[in-house]
Design a protein around this motif. Structure first.
Motif, mmCIF file in Angstrom:
data_model
loop_
_atom_site.group_PDB
_atom_site.id
_atom_site.type_symbol
_atom_site.label_atom_id
_atom_site.label_comp_id
_atom_site.label_asym_id
_atom_site.label_seq_id
_atom_site.Cartn_x
_atom_site.Cartn_y
_atom_site.Cartn_z
ATOM 1 N N CYS A 10 5.337 -7.309 11.304
ATOM 2 C CA CYS A 10 5.566 -7.205 9.934
ATOM 3 C C CYS A 10 4.330 -6.672 9.011
ATOM 4 O O CYS A 10 4.478 -5.476 8.356
ATOM 5 C CB CYS A 10 6.371 -8.294 9.160
ATOM 6 S SG CYS A 10 8.011 -8.235 9.781
ATOM 7 N N THR A 11 3.445 -7.478 9.197
ATOM 8 C CA THR A 11 2.165 -7.025 8.461
ATOM 9 C C THR A 11 1.624 -5.769 8.797
ATOM 10 O O THR A 11 1.194 -4.914 7.964
ATOM 11 C CB THR A 11 1.075 -8.126 8.631
ATOM 12 O OG1 THR A 11 1.659 -9.219 8.202
ATOM 13 C CG2 THR A 11 -0.150 -7.812 7.834
ATOM 14 N N LEU A 12 1.506 -5.438 10.211
ATOM 15 C CA LEU A 12 0.764 -4.088 10.574
ATOM 16 C C LEU A 12 2.053 -2.971 10.145
ATOM 17 O O LEU A 12 1.369 -1.916 9.616
ATOM 18 C CB LEU A 12 0.669 -4.150 11.979
ATOM 19 C CG LEU A 12 -0.495 -5.124 12.588
ATOM 20 C CD1 LEU A 12 -0.159 -5.116 14.052
ATOM 21 C CD2 LEU A 12 -1.808 -4.762 12.014
ATOM 22 N N GLY A 13 3.244 -3.385 10.035
ATOM 23 C CA GLY A 13 4.219 -2.471 9.770
ATOM 24 C C GLY A 13 3.873 -1.850 8.277
ATOM 25 O O GLY A 13 4.051 -0.807 7.899
ATOM 26 N N ILE A 14 3.883 -3.075 7.511
ATOM 27 C CA ILE A 14 3.665 -2.642 5.971
ATOM 28 C C ILE A 14 2.319 -1.923 5.639
ATOM 29 O O ILE A 14 2.359 -0.883 4.981
ATOM 30 C CB ILE A 14 3.683 -4.224 5.190
ATOM 31 C CG1 ILE A 14 5.175 -4.436 5.210
ATOM 32 C CG2 ILE A 14 3.124 -4.159 3.827
ATOM 33 C CD1 ILE A 14 5.163 -5.887 4.801
ATOM 34 N N ALA A 19 -0.396 2.932 4.205
ATOM 35 C CA ALA A 19 -1.385 4.156 4.377
ATOM 36 C C ALA A 19 -0.619 5.386 4.386
ATOM 37 O O ALA A 19 -1.050 6.243 3.821
ATOM 38 C CB ALA A 19 -2.080 3.826 5.758
ATOM 39 N N GLN A 20 0.694 5.448 4.828
ATOM 40 C CA GLN A 20 1.306 6.770 4.873
ATOM 41 C C GLN A 20 1.664 7.213 3.568
ATOM 42 O O GLN A 20 1.632 8.256 3.225
ATOM 43 C CB GLN A 20 2.691 6.567 5.846
ATOM 44 C CG GLN A 20 3.477 7.762 5.903
ATOM 45 C CD GLN A 20 4.852 7.686 6.473
ATOM 46 O OE1 GLN A 20 5.008 6.518 6.811
ATOM 47 N NE2 GLN A 20 5.358 8.632 6.919
ATOM 48 N N GLY A 77 10.268 0.189 -2.977
ATOM 49 C CA GLY A 77 10.946 -0.650 -2.026
ATOM 50 C C GLY A 77 9.982 -1.721 -2.003
ATOM 51 O O GLY A 77 10.305 -3.100 -1.819
ATOM 52 N N LEU A 78 8.655 -1.525 -1.872
ATOM 53 C CA LEU A 78 7.608 -2.710 -1.471
ATOM 54 C C LEU A 78 7.378 -3.519 -2.928
ATOM 55 O O LEU A 78 7.097 -4.733 -2.841
ATOM 56 C CB LEU A 78 6.414 -2.231 -0.923
ATOM 57 C CG LEU A 78 6.568 -1.667 0.497
ATOM 58 C CD1 LEU A 78 5.138 -0.913 1.004
ATOM 59 C CD2 LEU A 78 7.098 -2.798 1.491
#
Length: 192
Positions: A10-14, A19-20, A77-78
């Motif tokens: 989850c952390t890597l996905g966030i 970054a994107q 969203g975040l």
């Protein structure tokens, strides 16, 4: 073990998403900076539509022959999960009577009060041949406007919005954090 692995994923996905998001916002600001003609605007609009679909640009007509194209990249969203502070970068392109009239880039942060910087380049001969900075002594809102004849190094400074505000855990609270150097931009004359 599974819980830890899920947390890491989850952390890597966030982080990848942030970054994107930052890259997209920076690219949108850069594409606004590169617009110098109606043809440039048409190319930018088409490129972003090709990349993100025809609904990426919201179109609207206004009295006086104005046609606007507005696009926004936001982190809401975040922000709702308190991962980052709410921030959005908006680009607006205005055509008037079939000609490029203005390009605006707006970056706003926070729920309320909102800190915001509005940068607008005018492609109209009636605009004074200087850069104007309004409201920069207030902490929440500033506006930078200038003609398309502005010297390139000053123009580059005006478009140097800090898109890292979009992915920061700490909110950008002032116009100087959103547009570094804004306080040095006042009333720069442009060549005739």
């Amino acid at each position: 073990m599974v819980l830890a692995a899920t947390g890491v994923v989850c952390t890597l996905g966030i982080l990848a998403y942030l970054a994107q998001l930052h890259a997209m916002a920076s690219a949108l600001v850069t594409s606004a900076y590169e617009i110098r003609t109606k043809a440039d605007a048409d190319i930018a609009i088409a490129a972003w539509r090709k990349r993100f679909g025809k609904d990426f640009w919201k179109e609207s007509d206004h009295p006086g022959g104005e046609h606007n194209y507005d696009a926004q990249i936001a982190n809401l969203g975040l922000a709702r999960f308190h991962i980052v502070q709410p921030t959005g970068v908006t680009v607006g392109i205005t055509m008037r009577n079939g000609q490029l009239w203005s390009v605006a880039v707006i970056e706003s942060t926070g729920w309320y009060p909102v800190a915001s910087v509005w940068v607008q380049e005018w492609f109209d001969d009636k605009i004074p041949k200087r850069i104007r900075v309004l409201g920069h002594r207030r902490p929440y809102a500033a506006w930078v406007e200038f003609p398309d004849s502005l010297l390139e190094n000053e123009r580059k400074k005006a478009f140097a919005l800090n898109t890292k505000c979009l992915v920061s855990l700490r909110i950008c609270k002032t116009e100087e954090e959103i547009l570094p150097g804004i306080s040095q931009m006042e009333s720069v004359a442009t060549p005739d």
